[in-house]
Enzyme design. Structure first.
Site, mmCIF file in Angstrom:
data_model
loop_
_atom_site.group_PDB
_atom_site.id
_atom_site.type_symbol
_atom_site.label_atom_id
_atom_site.label_comp_id
_atom_site.label_asym_id
_atom_site.label_seq_id
_atom_site.Cartn_x
_atom_site.Cartn_y
_atom_site.Cartn_z
ATOM 1 C CG ASN A 149 -2.193 8.425 -1.998
ATOM 2 O OD1 ASN A 149 -1.813 7.848 -0.994
ATOM 3 N ND2 ASN A 149 -3.386 8.228 -2.527
ATOM 4 C CE1 TYR A 150 2.012 10.149 -6.725
ATOM 5 C CE2 TYR A 150 -0.351 9.780 -6.626
ATOM 6 C CZ TYR A 150 0.916 9.335 -6.922
ATOM 7 O OH TYR A 150 1.109 8.063 -7.409
ATOM 8 C CG LEU A 151 -2.046 17.304 -3.702
ATOM 9 C CD1 LEU A 151 -3.444 17.910 -3.667
ATOM 10 C CD2 LEU A 151 -1.171 18.051 -4.692
#
Length: 596
Positions: free
Chosen positions: A553-555
């Site tokens: 979700n964030y990388l």
């Protein structure tokens, strides 16, 4: 105002896409509403949408066909030998009351069932579905006996475990038939998977942490609750017999196929496409492109909020310090909540009691210690050194306030978000989080990956880099129940491997003629020992850290793909098959030299 982030496509890509599309035979939905012919997994995901031109602003699709959702099966009454007792006497329940009683009965062994809030909410909602006669007779939760339900559902669980191969195959075939009809849609002529085509069955709400609504009844969702979204020229799915849809819309600016309201939380629930689909992939791509855009503005933004530390306006100083925490600590902004919402905290909703200020601690100056429940009721506990101006501002913010008072009492998430969007179009607290997470991974991979490493060592370096991100984003998890046992098993394997190596060395000394063959075998054993020791280290380091959340979700997946290509690490070692399907756009796009 900074320019808006856009997808940049070369003319070469567009022409290539046109040629490929012209030669494709589109998969269509027949008049019966189901697909004419099943495709293989690879064929379903072969749409290289990222090579095509982007649709007009806000338009997500041109044509959309699907067969609607699959509803939870109707409730079947328990057999006659399953009894409910009230005050020691058997009491026959109406069908609806019996169903809800069973929800609690099957949870008797769960820790939630012993919590007063859970029991109170359950009993309150249970009485709402009782007949008037049942309401008059069943008034005291303490007199209710659900143990017969508990025994019955445990027996059913055991019987499911003992199913024959034939029974398992029958269930598998039925599920495949459902997936074949309802698990796919057609968007702009391309077959795409649907993520969650089954409506969640009724039950009791659990929530996370000490959620005040735990135990409340999640009612059965019917067609009358469902809003269908579909193309104007497509055949509208048939609702179940005797039912009708809440409504039908043709909104091509959204990506959901069906929508309804959750009766417990009041939030919207959606049937969406699978993460491997174009609409989900496009959203991921845009998210990381926006985060990359922030890279060009981050110095200016940091300079601006740093200058605001000295502002004469208290509101600007609060906003600046909050933004400092969002940027440096990857805190969420936090939403305004009502009294019936879990007591979780974001940056804007921090209270005085959630921080502790120490001018000097452990040899460091200006320390702020945080202790609060973040998203999903996960505790955020961290002590960090901050700039002197930040520390002094916090001293002023807490002055003459009570522990339960708001730290940033002049700031609201809506105000902060409006300010952020003025700094850069599309900028939110989550964009900071995505930017800092991806940037941290890029930096850590550069520091931790070295020439001459074996593939297992490179993967260990990747996991360490990922762990740095998970720590930054507070992605914690409970230590697995079987951690001690699995760790003991690993250490036992290490002990056995060491014994094998010692025995092999003794044999090598005694048998000179086979020394070359034994040397090869010895090298294999030592490599195996090295891998086992790496596993122990990683298992220990990751026992309380959730690596998957940040990775998915964030990388920016292009960072991981580029790293794999540069260092000759199989992408399958980093992403599972499902994850590779989701990030196929990144795998195709990113070369070994890609930089976030």
């Amino acid at each position: 105002m900074p320019p808006k982030s856009k997808f940049v496509l070369s003319q070469k890509h567009v022409e290539k896409a046109k040629k490929r599309k012209a030669s494709q035979v589109s998969q269509k939905i027949g008049t019966s509403g189901c697909r004419k012919k099943a495709k293989t997994e690879d064929e379903q995901d072969s749409w290289n949408w990222w090579e095509e031109g982007k649709l007009e602003d806000r338009i997500r699709w041109k044509t959309l066909e699907h067969n609607g959702p699959v509803f939870a099966p109707p409730y079947e009454s328990v057999p006659d030998h399953v009894k409910f007792y009230y005050d020691g006497r058997e009491k026959k329940l109406s069908k609806t009351a019996e169903e809800v009683a069973g929800f609690y009965g099957r949870m008797l062994d769960h820790e939630l069932a012993s919590k007063d809030v859970f029991k109170h909410n359950f009993f309150t909602d249970w009485r709402k579905v009782m007949t008037s006669k049942e309401k008059k007779e069943i008034t005291d939760f303490q007199k209710c006996d659900f143990t017969s339900f508990d025994s019955y559902y445990k027996q059913m669980a055991e019987e499911r475990k003992m199913m024959t191969k034939e029974e398992k195959l029958r269930i598998k075939t039925e599920n495949e038939a459902l997936a074949e009809k309802y698990g796919f849609c057609v968007i702009d002529g391309h077959t795409q998977k649907i993520g969650n085509f089954k409506i969640e069955p009724p039950g009791l709400f659990r929530g996370r942490g000490e959620h005040p609504k735990m135990g409340k009844l999640k009612r059965r969702i019917e067609a009358e609750d469902i809003l269908i979204n579909i193309g104007k020229k497509a055949k509208v799915p048939e609702p179940p017999p005797g039912h009708s849809w809440k409504g039908v819309v043709h909104d091509n600016t959204v990506s959901w196929l069906a929508c309804w309201s959750d009766n417990v939380l009041g939030s919207k629930k959606y049937i969406m496409l699978n993460p491997s689909s174009k609409l989900r992939g496009e959203k991921d791509w845009q998210k990381y492109e926006t985060a990359r855009t922030l890279k060009a503005h981050i110095v200016r933004i940091r300079n601006e909020y740093t200058q605001d530390f000295r502002s004469k306006d208290m509101r600007m100083r609060q906003r600046a310090v909050a933004l400092y925490f969002i940027d440096k600590l990857a805190l969420r902004s936090g939403n305004e909540k009502g009294e019936d919402t879990a007591d979780t905290v974001g940056c804007c909703s921090l209270k005085v009691e959630h921080i502790k200020l120490d001018k000097e601690k452990d040899g460091k100056k200006y320390i702020v210690s945080f202790d609060f429940l973040g998203k999903d009721s996960i505790r955020y506990f961290n002590s960090v050194p901050v700039e002197r101006r930040v520390f002094e501002n916090l001293q002023q913010f807490v002055k003459n306030k009570q522990p339960g008072d708001e730290l940033f009492d002049l700031l609201r998430p809506s105000i902060l978000n409006k300010y952020l969007n003025g700094l850069m179009e599309g900028l939110t607290a989550k964009v900071f989080r995505t930017y800092n997470a991806s940037n941290t991974l890029q930096e850590q991979l550069g520091l931790l990956t070295k020439e001459g490493m074996s593939v297992p060592e490179k993967i260990s370096a990747y996991n360490r880099a990922n762990r740095a991100v998970a720590i930054l984003c507070n992605h914690q998890r409970t230590v697995p129940r079987d951690f001690s046992r699995s760790m003991a098993n690993l250490k036992a394997k290490i002990g056995d491997k060491i014994k094998q190596i010692e025995e092999m060395k003794k044999e090598a000394k005694a048998a000179k003629n086979n020394s070359k063959k034994q040397g090869k075998r010895l090298a294999q054993l030592e490599e195996q020992l090295k891998k086992l020791k790496l596993q122990v280290t990683e298992k220990e380091e990751n026992k309380a850290i959730a690596l998957g959340t940040s990775k998915l979700n964030y990388l920016d997946p292009r960072i991981s793909v580029a790293w794999c290509k540069k260092w000759d690490v199989p992408i399958g070692k980093i992403y599972s098959k499902t994850q590779r399907d989701r990030f196929r756009w990144a795998i195709e796009m990113a070369g070994p030299d890609y930089k976030f």
